[in-house]
Design a protein around this motif. Sequence first.
Motif, PDB file in Angstrom:
ATOM      1  N   LEU A 185       3.548  10.396  14.749  1.00  0.00           N
ATOM      2  CA  LEU A 185       4.176   9.651  15.842  1.00  0.00           C
ATOM      3  C   LEU A 185       4.328   8.168  15.532  1.00  0.00           C
ATOM      4  N   GLY A 186       3.216   7.545  15.068  1.00  0.00           N
ATOM      5  CA  GLY A 186       3.243   6.111  14.801  1.00  0.00           C
ATOM      6  C   GLY A 186       4.314   5.739  13.796  1.00  0.00           C
ATOM      7  N   GLN A 187       4.426   6.517  12.727  1.00  0.00           N
ATOM      8  CA  GLN A 187       5.420   6.210  11.692  1.00  0.00           C
ATOM      9  C   GLN A 187       6.831   6.463  12.192  1.00  0.00           C
ATOM     10  N   TRP A 188       6.981   7.440  13.093  1.00  0.00           N
ATOM     11  CA  TRP A 188       8.310   7.714  13.649  1.00  0.00           C
ATOM     12  C   TRP A 188       8.763   6.518  14.474  1.00  0.00           C
ATOM     13  N   GLN A 189       7.859   6.006  15.302  1.00  0.00           N
ATOM     14  CA  GLN A 189       8.223   4.863  16.135  1.00  0.00           C
ATOM     15  C   GLN A 189       8.656   3.677  15.308  1.00  0.00           C
ATOM     16  N   ALA A 190       8.076   3.545  14.095  1.00  0.00           N
ATOM     17  CA  ALA A 190       8.413   2.410  13.240  1.00  0.00           C
ATOM     18  C   ALA A 190       9.617   2.717  12.349  1.00  0.00           C
ATOM     19  N   GLY A 191      10.155   3.904  12.469  1.00  0.00           N
ATOM     20  CA  GLY A 191      11.319   4.259  11.661  1.00  0.00           C
ATOM     21  C   GLY A 191      10.983   4.585  10.222  1.00  0.00           C
ATOM     22  N   MET A 192       9.703   4.754   9.906  1.00  0.00           N
ATOM     23  CA  MET A 192       9.333   5.083   8.526  1.00  0.00           C
ATOM     24  C   MET A 192       9.612   6.540   8.224  1.00  0.00           C
ATOM     25  N   VAL A 193       9.476   7.395   9.207  1.00  0.00           N
ATOM     26  CA  VAL A 193       9.809   8.810   9.034  1.00  0.00           C
ATOM     27  C   VAL A 193      10.669   9.220  10.218  1.00  0.00           C
ATOM     28  N   LYS A 194      11.373  10.372  10.075  1.00  0.00           N
ATOM     29  CA  LYS A 194      12.121  10.868  11.222  1.00  0.00           C
ATOM     30  C   LYS A 194      12.022  12.386  11.282  1.00  0.00           C
ATOM     31  N   PRO A 195      12.019  12.935  12.490  1.00  0.00           N
ATOM     32  CA  PRO A 195      11.907  14.383  12.634  1.00  0.00           C
ATOM     33  C   PRO A 195      13.248  15.058  12.358  1.00  0.00           C
ATOM     34  N   LEU A 206       4.757  10.463   2.759  1.00  0.00           N
ATOM     35  CA  LEU A 206       6.156  10.570   3.174  1.00  0.00           C
ATOM     36  C   LEU A 206       6.730   9.198   3.523  1.00  0.00           C
ATOM     37  N   ALA A 207       5.926   8.388   4.221  1.00  0.00           N
ATOM     38  CA  ALA A 207       6.412   7.045   4.576  1.00  0.00           C
ATOM     39  C   ALA A 207       6.693   6.232   3.326  1.00  0.00           C
ATOM     40  N   GLY A 208       5.937   6.451   2.252  1.00  0.00           N
ATOM     41  CA  GLY A 208       6.147   5.736   0.994  1.00  0.00           C
ATOM     42  C   GLY A 208       7.204   6.397   0.126  1.00  0.00           C
ATOM     43  N   ASP A 209       7.826   7.453   0.625  1.00  0.00           N
ATOM     44  CA  ASP A 209       8.898   8.148  -0.081  1.00  0.00           C
ATOM     45  C   ASP A 209       8.426   8.764  -1.398  1.00  0.00           C
ATOM     46  N   HIS A 210       7.193   9.228  -1.452  1.00  0.00           N
ATOM     47  CA  HIS A 210       6.708   9.867  -2.668  1.00  0.00           C
ATOM     48  C   HIS A 210       6.926  11.372  -2.630  1.00  0.00           C
ATOM     49  N   ALA A 263       0.831  -1.206   0.000  1.00  0.00           N
ATOM     50  CA  ALA A 263       0.000   0.000   0.000  1.00  0.00           C
ATOM     51  C   ALA A 263       0.866   1.256   0.000  1.00  0.00           C
ATOM     52  N   LEU A 264       2.057   1.156   0.607  1.00  0.00           N
ATOM     53  CA  LEU A 264       2.931   2.333   0.665  1.00  0.00           C
ATOM     54  C   LEU A 264       3.441   2.730  -0.712  1.00  0.00           C
ATOM     55  N   ARG A 265       3.399   1.804  -1.667  1.00  0.00           N
ATOM     56  CA  ARG A 265       3.893   2.153  -2.999  1.00  0.00           C
ATOM     57  C   ARG A 265       2.928   3.048  -3.760  1.00  0.00           C
ATOM     58  N   PHE A 266       1.733   3.235  -3.193  1.00  0.00           N
ATOM     59  CA  PHE A 266       0.727   4.033  -3.885  1.00  0.00           C
ATOM     60  C   PHE A 266       0.880   5.516  -3.592  1.00  0.00           C
ATOM     61  N   SER A 267       1.008   6.277  -4.653  1.00  0.00           N
ATOM     62  CA  SER A 267       0.963   7.722  -4.519  1.00  0.00           C
ATOM     63  C   SER A 267      -0.154   8.236  -5.421  1.00  0.00           C
ATOM     64  N   SER A 268      -0.242   9.532  -5.575  1.00  0.00           N
ATOM     65  CA  SER A 268      -1.381  10.092  -6.309  1.00  0.00           C
ATOM     66  C   SER A 268      -1.585   9.517  -7.710  1.00  0.00           C
ATOM     67  N   PRO A 269      -0.526   9.343  -8.522  1.00  0.00           N
ATOM     68  CA  PRO A 269      -0.770   8.782  -9.867  1.00  0.00           C
ATOM     69  C   PRO A 269      -1.412   7.397  -9.784  1.00  0.00           C
ATOM     70  N   GLU A 270      -0.944   6.576  -8.834  1.00  0.00           N
ATOM     71  CA  GLU A 270      -1.513   5.230  -8.686  1.00  0.00           C
ATOM     72  C   GLU A 270      -2.964   5.322  -8.218  1.00  0.00           C
ATOM     73  N   TYR A 271      -3.248   6.267  -7.281  1.00  0.00           N
ATOM     74  CA  TYR A 271      -4.630   6.447  -6.836  1.00  0.00           C
ATOM     75  C   TYR A 271      -5.516   6.775  -8.034  1.00  0.00           C
ATOM     76  N   PHE A 272      -5.032   7.707  -8.851  1.00  0.00           N
ATOM     77  CA  PHE A 272      -5.835   8.099 -10.012  1.00  0.00           C
ATOM     78  C   PHE A 272      -6.101   6.877 -10.886  1.00  0.00           C
TER      79      PHE A 272
END
Lengths: 512, 330, 166
Positions: B208-218, B192-196, A139-148
């Motif tokens: 907060l939740g994503q920070w705890q999992a290391g997906m994002v950092k402040p 942000l967690a998906g690096d888009h 699910a994390l691989r989805f960004s706006s283009p994928e949503y569209f």
Amino acid sequence: MENIGLLMEGFGHILSFNHILLMMLGVTLGILVGVLPGLGAPNGVSLLLPLTFSMDPISAIILLSCMYWGALFGGSTTSILFNIPGEPSSVATTFDGYPLARKGEASRALTLAFVSAGLGALAGVVMITLLSGWVANFALRFSSPEYFAVYFLAFASFISMGAQSPFKTLVSMMVGFALASVGMDTISGNLRLTFDIPELIKGVSFLVAVMGLFGIGELLLTAEEGLRFDGIKARVRLSEIGRTLIEMPRYWFTIGRSMLIGIWMGITPAGPTAASFMSYGVARRSARDKSQFGKGDPRGIVAPETADHSAGTSALLPMLALGVPGSATAAVMMGGLMIWGLTPGPTLFTDRPDFVWGLIASMYLGNIVAVILVIATVPLYASILRIPFAIIGPVIVAVIFSGAYQVGNAVSDMWLVLVFGLLGYVFKKLDYPLAPLVLAMVLGDKAEDAFRQSMLLSNGKLSVFWSNGLVTTLMLVGLALLLSPLVFWLLGISRRRRLGVPKPPQDGTPAA
Amino acid sequence: MKKSLTIACIAAAAASVAMPAFAFEPDRPVEFVVTAGPGGGTDIFARTIQAIITKYELMKAPIVVVNKGSAGGAEGFVYAATAKGDAYKLTFGTNNAYLLPIRAKVPYTEADLTPVAALASDEFVLWVNGKSDIKTAADFIAKAKAAPGELKVAGSQSKDVDQILTSMINDATGADIGYVPFKSGGEAAVQLAGDHVAANVNNPSENLGQWQAGMVKPVCVFKSERLKSETKVAGNEGWSDIPTCKESGIAIDNYAMPRTVWMAAGVDPDAVAFYTDVLKKVSETPEWQKYLADTSQSGTYMSGAEFSDFIKKDETAVSAVLKREGWLAN
Amino acid sequence: MSENSVNGLSRFAMEAAVALLTGAFGIAVAYGSIEADAGWTDMGPGAGYFPFYIGLLITFGSAANLVYAFVKHRGTGEIFVDMARFKVVLGFLLPLVAFAAVSTVLGLYVGTTLYIAGTMIFQSKYKWWAGLATGIGVALFFFVIFEIGFKVPLLKGPVEAFFGIY
């Protein structure tokens, strides 16, 4: 599998008399909320939230999530009995559910809906049990283009060339898109199409539109036919429920496919409403004999209900695995999690496995409790139908009006529901299809937001829609689905020309 | 067009409400209008207050919560504004109460509302993806300057607090960072967690939740001093370990979002006094402190003249940004 | 339904009227979109870009439907609804309008009571007390469910204020 063991521990946490009682309470309240069109699952859950502050988190989440399941089930009931979708996601159930009920098979229609809904929900939970980690990463691989692309795919799978005039379909669909864009535009933050009318800044509510188009519109048609619910009055016998249960395995293929569609639409954030439409569209398209769709085909009930519930259940996965709400109801539950002192997010699985696996276990049990409870209510609904139309008709009207008011606490919505009612009546009599309008309202602004976000992300380059394998695949499948009816239609014409076979009767997008 | 009514309404309201003891006390249900959908930050704010009032019986009349969150909250404020002199409606929001009329053609103005109190202020943190090589605010700016227009910040809503902050970052550093609006902070967090996207400026509780999992950092917090909470929330890091943006490369001193309570214009001053007192009591309960700690907000209670002064200052500061970007509605 | 009926709303008239109505809606949408920036900026489409073309498509489709109405339905004698049934529909519709109007002024509880009682007594010829009892019963049921049970307010008017309920 490690997860199975954890699940068993989860069952250990929740199997107690008190918890089962809470489940029944939650489901019952949920059914009530679902049946009344103005009260949605988010309302109901946020209302119970203060009550849960003093409970332990596991009991609290059991109560709230069971209310959610109950609401999903309750929503289909009014769709089938009165053509009024109690929840947005049960609109597609009206297409065949209501006609089947009118034929006098109300209890069969209800049982079909409830059982397939229960199966759909179970599919969603099984997916969460076995694949949560993998799916969350996907699910994390989805960004706006994928949503569209997902919205496009959903739309393409539903729209097909029908018996109706293509221009009527076009107008209906575009009116839906136009209605969806009224109000504040997410991307620019500006108001549009409000014409300086204060009542329009909140936009046109989807629920008000469907209550009018389907509910009031249908009542006007019924009135024209002489103020009676004709066939629907048939008595409900328990044996009919049993017979329907035996009938279920016949639809195994439709059910399986709808489960997959539901899970897919639940984890990509298109949601239950779009899932039910897409599943209905695919079921109708792939059926060899399409003639009964829109007139009470059981597959037309099984498909949207299964997909609706498997999507509704899967939508809880982003909340658990990523810490983001997948739906409005999930958003309220997440607020609850914080108040109970838990942090929603990926670490919840490791920090509080008892809570997470208790919740997942309660999804299994809760849905089973819900199916049993709703099937038990079938005779109750049947007795409602025995009340003469002269009484029940006005009561339904009152429920619709109060529901329309409650959607946005706005007086203007009571008038809007009336306008939509007239529109629904006239459109139906003139063979304008209503389904494209409704689907366009559901997906229109989401698709537009996703498109424009993609443009912002790519600095205005359209090539973003084929910039990686995922989005390219989605777009191609969508295009194929969009064009396939046209291709088959052309093929059909050329074949008929050669063989001289008369044109087979074609059904269209259901006029519902 | 609405101002002409105000005075008449004050008179009418003052005449109709006259009570002993507490010059005003609600004797029928009080409506809490939430200018956000269920589950949003403002919704939790209002419902927490509801729960505390009910628990300590700070008010005899029952409370009804109504969500009116369409159009970035404008729906709720318009509803409040049209209920002139109504002492039974409290409206919960942020600084969007006075920002919306400046940036969009909404059918109400700030003069249609009476400020009651501000109970908390939510902080803003610059977040990047957990795997990013960005370590400090200076790194982030350097990266942005290396690729003008390419870095994107995801945020909630358009021309609202997140986008205003992004514009302030650009202005303070000379970078050219793009902004992509989403419907909520939650969606911005997933992006942000998906690096888009390169970053977001979410409130602490939203990531907060994503920070705890290391997906994002402040990276840094937009505040003149570090956050106070000492507890370690993510591994061996806590809120107080986040450097301020000012010390680490972005010269923005203080940027926060007040959580505010409003009534319609023309309400009886006694009613305002009553609710101010109730909210003051709410802000002194342990439950309120727990809510602040759980959502990592600062507890700044303001009412009366202090609150009005704050509104003026905040409004001027933000209007300058809106004007520079050409986002003024009129 | 192609009997030689003179008394009734002709299908052609309805087709044409609906096409004109949707056409007008389309024009309004296109016009409103121009106000909201219907251009394509360097950052993608403006707020009114999609709605503008949607408006144009509605107008185009409506024009096609209008032409279609002339070609297919004109002079066929098809009727949309005959007079007798039209009266029945109006008999259902007008109380709905009255319901909305009364509710706007007096609130939904009073509106619900009057509407249900009214339709039962005057349309379905129930005894006055049966109609009134049902009306009040439903309104009370709403009150218990919505106001007390779910704490979701319904619209209230001067009558409730008079009794001091709200």
